[in-house]
Design a protein around this motif. Structure first.
Motif, mmCIF file in Angstrom:
data_model
loop_
_atom_site.group_PDB
_atom_site.id
_atom_site.type_symbol
_atom_site.label_atom_id
_atom_site.label_comp_id
_atom_site.label_asym_id
_atom_site.label_seq_id
_atom_site.Cartn_x
_atom_site.Cartn_y
_atom_site.Cartn_z
ATOM 1 N N UNK B 186 0.832 -1.216 0.000
ATOM 2 C CA UNK B 186 0.000 0.000 0.000
ATOM 3 C C UNK B 186 0.857 1.254 0.000
ATOM 4 N N UNK B 187 1.939 1.217 0.769
ATOM 5 C CA UNK B 187 2.777 2.409 0.898
ATOM 6 C C UNK B 187 3.748 2.546 -0.272
ATOM 7 N N UNK B 188 3.742 1.550 -1.173
ATOM 8 C CA UNK B 188 4.632 1.608 -2.331
ATOM 9 C C UNK B 188 6.102 1.367 -1.991
ATOM 10 N N UNK B 189 6.360 0.597 -0.927
ATOM 11 C CA UNK B 189 7.752 0.342 -0.522
ATOM 12 C C UNK B 189 8.302 -0.987 -1.020
ATOM 13 N N UNK B 190 7.478 -1.796 -1.707
ATOM 14 C CA UNK B 190 7.944 -3.146 -2.032
ATOM 15 C C UNK B 190 9.187 -3.159 -2.918
ATOM 16 N N UNK B 191 9.248 -2.204 -3.843
ATOM 17 C CA UNK B 191 10.394 -2.186 -4.758
ATOM 18 C C UNK B 191 11.705 -2.051 -3.962
ATOM 19 N N UNK B 192 11.662 -1.128 -3.005
ATOM 20 C CA UNK B 192 12.814 -0.883 -2.140
ATOM 21 C C UNK B 192 13.164 -2.145 -1.350
ATOM 22 N N UNK B 193 12.133 -2.801 -0.841
ATOM 23 C CA UNK B 193 12.348 -4.002 -0.039
ATOM 24 C C UNK B 193 12.954 -5.111 -0.898
ATOM 25 N N UNK B 194 12.413 -5.286 -2.104
ATOM 26 C CA UNK B 194 12.928 -6.332 -2.993
ATOM 27 C C UNK B 194 14.412 -6.099 -3.264
ATOM 28 N N UNK B 195 14.764 -4.833 -3.496
ATOM 29 C CA UNK B 195 16.164 -4.502 -3.769
ATOM 30 C C UNK B 195 17.046 -4.857 -2.567
ATOM 31 N N UNK B 196 16.595 -4.453 -1.380
ATOM 32 C CA UNK B 196 17.366 -4.717 -0.163
ATOM 33 C C UNK B 196 17.519 -6.213 0.076
ATOM 34 N N UNK B 248 9.909 -4.058 9.121
ATOM 35 C CA UNK B 248 9.596 -3.042 8.122
ATOM 36 C C UNK B 248 8.086 -2.986 7.868
ATOM 37 N N UNK B 249 7.471 -4.146 7.703
ATOM 38 C CA UNK B 249 6.025 -4.203 7.477
ATOM 39 C C UNK B 249 5.277 -3.641 8.691
ATOM 40 N N UNK B 250 5.742 -4.021 9.874
ATOM 41 C CA UNK B 250 5.091 -3.552 11.110
ATOM 42 C C UNK B 250 5.182 -2.037 11.242
ATOM 43 N N UNK B 251 6.375 -1.517 10.997
ATOM 44 C CA UNK B 251 6.562 -0.054 11.070
ATOM 45 C C UNK B 251 5.638 0.649 10.098
ATOM 46 N N UNK B 252 5.584 0.102 8.869
ATOM 47 C CA UNK B 252 4.765 0.753 7.845
ATOM 48 C C UNK B 252 3.294 0.709 8.244
ATOM 49 N N UNK B 253 2.860 -0.400 8.830
ATOM 50 C CA UNK B 253 1.476 -0.477 9.306
ATOM 51 C C UNK B 253 1.217 0.596 10.345
ATOM 52 N N UNK B 254 2.183 0.743 11.266
ATOM 53 C CA UNK B 254 1.993 1.757 12.312
ATOM 54 C C UNK B 254 1.914 3.157 11.718
ATOM 55 N N UNK B 255 2.788 3.417 10.744
ATOM 56 C CA UNK B 255 2.765 4.742 10.106
ATOM 57 C C UNK B 255 1.420 4.969 9.407
ATOM 58 N N UNK B 256 0.970 3.951 8.656
ATOM 59 C CA UNK B 256 -0.310 4.084 7.947
ATOM 60 C C UNK B 256 -1.452 4.305 8.933
ATOM 61 N N UNK B 257 -1.418 3.564 10.045
ATOM 62 C CA UNK B 257 -2.486 3.675 11.041
ATOM 63 C C UNK B 257 -2.461 5.042 11.714
ATOM 64 N N UNK B 258 -1.259 5.569 11.880
ATOM 65 C CA UNK B 258 -1.139 6.857 12.542
ATOM 66 C C UNK B 258 -1.603 7.973 11.604
ATOM 67 N N UNK B 259 -1.158 7.857 10.351
ATOM 68 C CA UNK B 259 -1.436 8.911 9.373
ATOM 69 C C UNK B 259 -2.920 8.972 9.043
ATOM 70 N N UNK B 260 -3.505 7.820 8.776
ATOM 71 C CA UNK B 260 -4.903 7.829 8.334
ATOM 72 C C UNK B 260 -5.497 6.423 8.442
#
Lengths: 357, 357
Positions: B186-196, B248-260
């Motif tokens: 959802x946050x569009x981070x998968x590309x970055x994760x795949x690279x890492x 990483x997934x957990x952090x992103x969930x928290x950010x998404x939940x916090x933001x909106x």
């Protein structure tokens, strides 16, 4: 709000006969008229526009139809209020821009609206659910005659009624029908239909007039030609065109239902599911989904009583109307959230879909 | 069907500890082994492949883990049955192609599967819900040792276990985790994760292995390197990578939940609405929607008990499994219709979403 009495006025019930025509939402006839001794609004100065306003206001109040009308100058309305009148198709975007002297008179039942100092000095409109041009035209014609008792209209023996834009010259009449054409859209036939309609001298537009994209399979079909044809002829031509579009939409629905009813049921049922479940919904998406529920009424998957409520929701989901429901919905994001909550609440009380598979 | 007993066998309940890791669906460890005195399957002739099959079959039945296993040669299974085993991740597409001598042994609880005459003579696999590589590796290692009592594996002092494909050389071990990463998607981070992940020597693939597109935010992460590293090291490396992806997934969930939070609720609630209402649904869409309900369990909007049912539906919505539910669903279109009806039925009994807004 200044327009609260208008918002709270009971809306006219839909004529049952109108519901018999599945593809038609509402019809509108409009006349453009100008005062003899004044330049068109764009060329008129402030004091001329004031005089035009005063003359028209007086003449309008003198008609029996508009004795008890709502009357607003654009200057006294907030942007939000003007937006609401646009969403109800009672004023145009141009009028809402609020040039000096711009005003509107709206009949108690909101079927008549008369704009003053828009592109022309007067724009007379009648708008009703369903499709009965002859009746509309008769009522508008009477209004025109009533006004003409008090106002000298600009008229040329050669050109007919004079209008600011030459495309309205002659009778100044514009007839339009708001149509709901989901089957033609689903089947990918709209392009063909638009082409055919254009060749008949009609124009097709999206829901909110000129240049706007069609939303929720809702289109506005109107006549283009006003010069050289008597009003009766114009009404006859567009009536013929509308009947042919209705037949086309009906045929396409039958073909779709025969080929694969579950494809249609799928679209309708998903629309219902999304209206019940979303947490954010834009007005465009809401209209698309509501359009599919309107189709459900036509297919008898929802009771006929649901039609009026769906058509109301079409209007209530517009940004300006959402603001009247919640003052806090003052950004597009907040409106999307409020709209979703509002629709979810509405659909709790809604009858369930029942498909005859 | 030959595989009916397997389909009817009770599935193992999910280890409650496994559910504590929101981003992990299941983990798998695989070993590639070959018999000393035979060419690799691609080079082996028919009679050699038969001998390989017989030797392996006997050795497998001699292990305590597989004494009562399901055993199928590909030749005796229909295409539909093979498809089902693929959808359950019990065999590979390559094995399903049914080369002579291709077979599979599957333990009663379906956690072990041993493919014979795939790319290598033997592919040993253990697959369990949740994430506990150490435990899986211990169990698979024991199976490997048990088999080695009866079979001479091809082994080189210099290269380790010999395999048909050089990328499996050495330990022949491949560890993979099926992860559900909706927030990163959802946050569009998968590309970055795949690279890492690639830089850590791991590979990311979609749900059904090699080259398949990720479906429903489900990805398979696996180690690439098998040569030159001891098994323990490989397990340690991938464990580290998986923990970092989970964080990483957990952090992103928290950010998404916090933001909106309503943006997430919207996606989840719409998914539920569509699963309840559609009349046609593809397996890809079903998996996407089910993935969002899995997220709902993680966010405590659905009870923990729903997780196992959702994971089962992931499998049951696959084409092969749909066919076992209805023989009539023998075309993709009919399957889409049956799948929608089946899911609608399932979601009638499902708990409602409850968001803590």
């Amino acid at each position: 709000m200044r327009i609260t009495p208008l918002l709270e006025a009971p809306s006219e019930p839909i004529d049952p006969a109108a519901a018999q025509m599945p593809a038609v939402i509402s019809s509108r006839v409009r006349l453009a008229r100008n005062l003899k001794d004044y330049p068109f609004p764009s060329w008129a100065n402030m004091s001329q526009r004031s005089e035009i306003l005063a003359t028209c206001h007086e003449a309008i109040l003198a008609t029996p139809q508009m004795k008890e009308c709502f009357f607003y100058t654009m200057a006294e309305l907030s942007e939000a209020e003007r937006q609401i009148l646009i969403e109800r198709h009672l004023i145009s975007k141009e009028l809402a821009e609020g040039q000096p002297g711009a005003a509107v008179a709206i009949s108690k039942d909101q079927s008549f609206s008369i704009m003053i100092n828009e592109e022309d000095h007067l724009r007379l409109q009648i708008l009703k659910p369903g499709f009965n041009f002859r009746k509309l035209w008769k009522a508008l014609n009477l209004m025109d005659s009533n006004l003409e008792q008090d106002i000298d209209f600009a008229f040329s023996e050669e050109l007919g009624y004079l209008t600011a834009c030459p495309t309205n010259l002659g009778t100044g009449i514009r007839a339009s029908v708001m149509m709901h054409l989901p089957a033609l859209v689903l089947a990918g036939h709209m392009e063909k239909v638009v082409k055919a309609i254009s060749q008949m001298g009609m124009a097709v537009r999206g829901l909110y007039g000129e240049g706007s994209e069609a939303t929720g399979s809702v289109f506005q079909i109107s006549n283009q030609q006003t010069l050289g044809l008597p009003e009766e002829e114009i009404i006859k031509n567009i009536t013929k065109a509308i009947h042919s579009i209705i037949a086309h939409e009906q045929n396409t629905r039958e073909v779709l239902m025969e080929k694969d009813p579950s494809a249609l049921y799928d679209k309708i049922s998903r629309a219902y599911g999304l209206l019940e479940s979303s947490f954010k919904i834009s007005s465009t998406e809401a209209m698309n989904l509501l359009g599919l529920l309107r189709l459900a009424v036509d297919l008898k998957a929802l009771p006929e009583e649901a039609r009026q409520r769906i058509d109301q929701l079409f209007i209530l989901c517009q940004p300006g109307h959402i603001l009247t429901l919640s003052e806090k919905a003052n950004t597009p994001e907040k409106r999307d959230t409020f709209r979703a909550a509002y629709l979810k609440e509405q659909f709790k009380k809604f009858p369930n879909l029942e498909f005859k598979i």
